[in-house]
Design a protein around this motif. Structure first.
Motif, PDB file in Angstrom:
ATOM      1  N   TRP A 326      54.024  28.290  30.979  1.00  0.00           N
ATOM      2  CA  TRP A 326      53.731  29.714  30.865  1.00  0.00           C
ATOM      3  C   TRP A 326      53.168  30.081  29.500  1.00  0.00           C
ATOM      4  N   SER A 327      53.505  29.291  28.482  1.00  0.00           N
ATOM      5  CA  SER A 327      52.929  29.530  27.160  1.00  0.00           C
ATOM      6  C   SER A 327      51.421  29.296  27.192  1.00  0.00           C
ATOM      7  N   LEU A 328      50.988  28.223  27.872  1.00  0.00           N
ATOM      8  CA  LEU A 328      49.559  27.949  28.002  1.00  0.00           C
ATOM      9  C   LEU A 328      48.879  29.023  28.834  1.00  0.00           C
ATOM     10  N   VAL A 329      49.534  29.476  29.906  1.00  0.00           N
ATOM     11  CA  VAL A 329      48.977  30.552  30.737  1.00  0.00           C
ATOM     12  C   VAL A 329      48.747  31.798  29.891  1.00  0.00           C
ATOM     13  N   LYS A 330      49.748  32.164  29.108  1.00  0.00           N
ATOM     14  CA  LYS A 330      49.668  33.376  28.288  1.00  0.00           C
ATOM     15  C   LYS A 330      48.546  33.277  27.260  1.00  0.00           C
ATOM     16  N   SER A 331      48.482  32.168  26.532  1.00  0.00           N
ATOM     17  CA  SER A 331      47.453  32.030  25.502  1.00  0.00           C
ATOM     18  C   SER A 331      46.062  31.928  26.125  1.00  0.00           C
ATOM     19  N   ALA A 332      45.965  31.304  27.307  1.00  0.00           N
ATOM     20  CA  ALA A 332      44.667  31.176  27.976  1.00  0.00           C
ATOM     21  C   ALA A 332      44.118  32.540  28.358  1.00  0.00           C
ATOM     22  N   ILE A 333      44.964  33.410  28.879  1.00  0.00           N
ATOM     23  CA  ILE A 333      44.507  34.734  29.294  1.00  0.00           C
ATOM     24  C   ILE A 333      44.195  35.597  28.072  1.00  0.00           C
ATOM     25  N   GLU A 334      44.998  35.477  27.045  1.00  0.00           N
ATOM     26  CA  GLU A 334      44.732  36.245  25.820  1.00  0.00           C
ATOM     27  C   GLU A 334      43.414  35.823  25.169  1.00  0.00           C
ATOM     28  N   GLY A 335      43.003  34.568  25.365  1.00  0.00           N
ATOM     29  CA  GLY A 335      41.775  34.073  24.767  1.00  0.00           C
ATOM     30  C   GLY A 335      40.543  34.263  25.621  1.00  0.00           C
ATOM     31  N   MET A 336      40.684  34.893  26.784  1.00  0.00           N
ATOM     32  CA  MET A 336      39.545  35.086  27.682  1.00  0.00           C
ATOM     33  C   MET A 336      38.542  36.097  27.141  1.00  0.00           C
TER      34      MET A 336
END
Length: 653
Positions: A326-336
């Motif tokens: 979920w940490s990767l999911v969160k950072s991935a969406i924030e970096g979109m």
């Protein structure tokens, strides 16, 4: 084989499912309305090829010649259609080939200026005038005639052409606007290379030259094209890419590319390492390879999220979901890229889930609320997270006078006649143009009108547009219920799920046909039909019977039930199998390493079409359950949990 975008072939000359009113063949719109009034309910007639006039057939031939930009043939055919009721289409089909070459490219040397201007003046405000303006803008943009381009662009209503948008940005640059501002706006346009054409390929290097975009950003846009197989476009956009060979290797064999790049990564700059790991992660993700998340984690450590393509950004989220990181999911969406993040409610929902996993419950609820008023897959899941049921909203009823008013709408009358000639693309244009600026109640009246004349795809399309007032019996209609209900009951197939699938497959267009041969309400492939017919004892079956409503529903329903039983009763797996084939659905399940919630499985399906298909079918079925049974089922429960399992032997096609 995955089914491709639906199309209806005019050449077949078959009747459309939504046939037209007899009254529209009469001379005046009022005669049309009177005919409806006398019948009490709309009088329907299906038009077969032999019901078309000689002029209709010439008109259809003219349209086909115009699609090929055959100037000589369109001039000849148009000349023989004097006094044809659709004079604007005759004129458009005559002029349009003069604007484009045989490959579909705009012709800067076109000499049709006066003809176009006369057309735009004569048919001002019509759907076809807006289409002509779209075509003309491509010519003016190619000429770099910015004064006339800007004048026409200000009148372009739909503004839905990526190339035109890129020319508009070029015009702003040419007139001295701040390149940084133009570059910022360009980032929201330059998302999907499939629609770039020449205009966007010119825009990117121009922005770099003016200082409105960095060379690294241009290479990133070019790399996005390379990822999709547009190698020449890639070089035009960003020049030579230091990691072009890595992109090629990742597309060919991502597992090997992952291992090989790990050995040589240190030879590259930090930026190029980051984007290389991102590209490798994307293609590993599409193979459902567990190393996808590791590749993205390495990219995340290095940064440069803004240089990842839209596909790479989205698959970063999916790789995180698949790995339950979920940490990767969160950072991935924030970096979109915001334009990527905002185009799909999926990223709002998964960001809320990531916040919840991080213990930020209040922020998670705020994000769920952002999409909780949407009736799509993720809107339904968000409401469940908020503890709200997915029941249909209160029904807004429309009066007979409100429905009757729709019978005189010029766009609808024209659309019906075009549908009668199997010219669905043109019919949809006319119908949808008429819907512009309608209130919710007017949209519902138009949807009810479409229902009464059996244009069920227009029923769905029109009712889907309402914002505050709704009628889900129109948004989720149940035509052919007398035929489908006994079939579903006999094999114990959930009727709401079957309707959810048909709504997605064909929008209830009986003679819908896909480019790979699937046909009918349930889009059954000929080989599949033969297989199912044999299994259920339909000994006299031949494929020409697929056009029969009852036969199509019987074969499609039985096949859906077969894949359901073959895939342990999972609606997610069976819906995926119906679209992409049971073999692929099983392969995707086998790639799981641990039990995975159905929503994550659906979001990480490798095929774009099948991923969208499964989510839409499941979301449809929720509201069909409400419409048919008055119940409010849980979408999360229906999605269930998908467990890894070795493929069982099956001869299902």
């Amino acid at each position: 084989m995955v089914k491709k975008k639906l199309l209806v072939s005019a050449k077949k000359g078959k009747a459309i499912a939504g046939a037209f009113l007899l009254g529209i063949l009469l001379a005046s719109p009022m005669a049309h309305a009177d005919k409806t009034k006398k019948s009490g309910s709309n009088n329907i007639s299906k038009v077969m090829a032999n019901d078309l006039t000689d002029s209709d057939r010439i008109f259809i031939d003219l349209r086909e010649a115009a699609k090929k930009n055959d100037v000589a043939k369109t001039q000849q055919l148009a000349a023989s259609l004097t006094n044809y009721p659709y004079d604007d289409y005759v004129a458009y089909f005559r002029i349009k080939p003069q604007l484009f070459d045989s490959a579909g490219g705009a012709r800067a040397d076109s000499s049709a200026d006066s003809q176009v201007n006369a057309f735009l003046t004569q048919y001002q405000g019509s759907a076809l005038a807006d289409r002509m303006r779209n075509d003309w803008l491509l010519v003016l943009g190619k000429r770099k005639d910015w004064a006339n381009f800007d004048a026409q662009y200000a009148k372009f209503v739909l503004d839905d052409d990526t190339q035109v948008k890129c020319y508009a940005l070029q015009s702003r640059l040419a007139q001295g606007e701040n390149p940084a501002k133009v570059g910022l706006d360009a980032r929201a346009v330059l998302i999907d290379p499939r629609y770039f054409g020449q205009a966007c390929q010119e825009l990117v290097p121009a922005l770099v030259g003016f200082g409105g975009m960095s060379a690294s950003e241009a290479k990133a846009i070019g790399r996005a094209a390379n990822e999709m197989g547009f190698d020449t476009m890639s070089r035009r956009l960003g020049g030579d890419d230091p990691i072009a060979d890595i992109v090629k290797a990742a597309k060919t064999d991502p597992a090997k590319a992952y291992k090989d790049f790990a050995q040589v990564a240190s030879r590259y700059s930090k930026e190029n390492q980051a984007v290389a790991w991102g590209v490798i992660g994307q293609f590993l993700g599409k193979k459902l390879d567990s190393n996808a998340a590791d590749a993205y984690r390495m990219q995340q450590e290095l940064g440069y999220n803004e240089l990842l393509s839209a596909e790479t950004q989205e698959w970063k989220v999916r790789a995180g979901l698949r790995a339950k990181d979920w940490s990767l999911v969160k950072s991935a969406i924030e970096g979109m890229n915001p334009a990527v993040r905002n185009r799909d409610p999926a990223w709002v929902y998964w960001y809320a889930r990531a916040l919840k996993a991080d213990g930020q419950d209040a922020k998670a609820r705020e994000n769920y609320e952002l999409i909780s008023d949407q009736f799509n897959f993720y809107g339904q899941l968000a409401r469940e997270e908020l503890g709200r049921p997915n029941h249909a909203p209160p029904r807004t009823k429309v009066s007979e006078p409100e429905i009757e008013a729709m019978t005189n709408r010029k766009g609808f009358i024209r659309a019906e006649r075009l549908y009668a000639m199997n010219l669905r693309f043109e019919g949809n244009r006319e119908w949808n143009w008429e819907l512009r600026n309608m209130s919710d109640k007017q949209l519902l009246a138009a949807a009810e009108y479409a229902k009464r004349i059996n244009l069920y795809d227009r029923v769905v399309n029109t009712a889907d547009r309402t914002k505050q007032e709704h009628d889900f019996s129109l948004r989720y209609p149940t035509p052919y219920r007398d035929e489908l209900s006994p079939i579903a009951r006999q094999i114990d197939l959930n009727l709401a799920w079957a309707y959810g699938l048909i709504r997605q497959e064909s929008r209830f267009i009986m003679n819908a046909a896909s480019s790979v041969g699937a046909s009918g309400l349930m889009q059954v492939m000929p080989n599949t039909a033969k297989y199912v017919a044999k299994k259920i004892g339909m000994t006299s079956y031949t494929n020409d019977q697929l056009s029969n409503t009852n036969t199509n529903l019987t074969l499609g329903s039985n096949y859906l039930n077969m894949v359901l039983m073959d895939l342990d009763g999972s609606w997610v797996l069976a819906s995926a199998a119906y679209n992409a084939g049971p073999g692929r659905s099983k392969q995707w399940r086998e790639k799981l390493t641990t039990p995975t919630e159905g929503a994550i499985f659906a979001e990480t399906i490798p095929f774009n079409e099948t991923r969208t298909y499964v989510k839409n079918v499941l979301a449809n079925s929720t509201y069909y359950t409400t419409v048919i049974q008055g119940q409010t089922p849980s979408l999360k429960q229906r999605l269930g949990v998908i467990s890894p399992k070795a493929a069982n032997s099956s001869d299902l096609p």
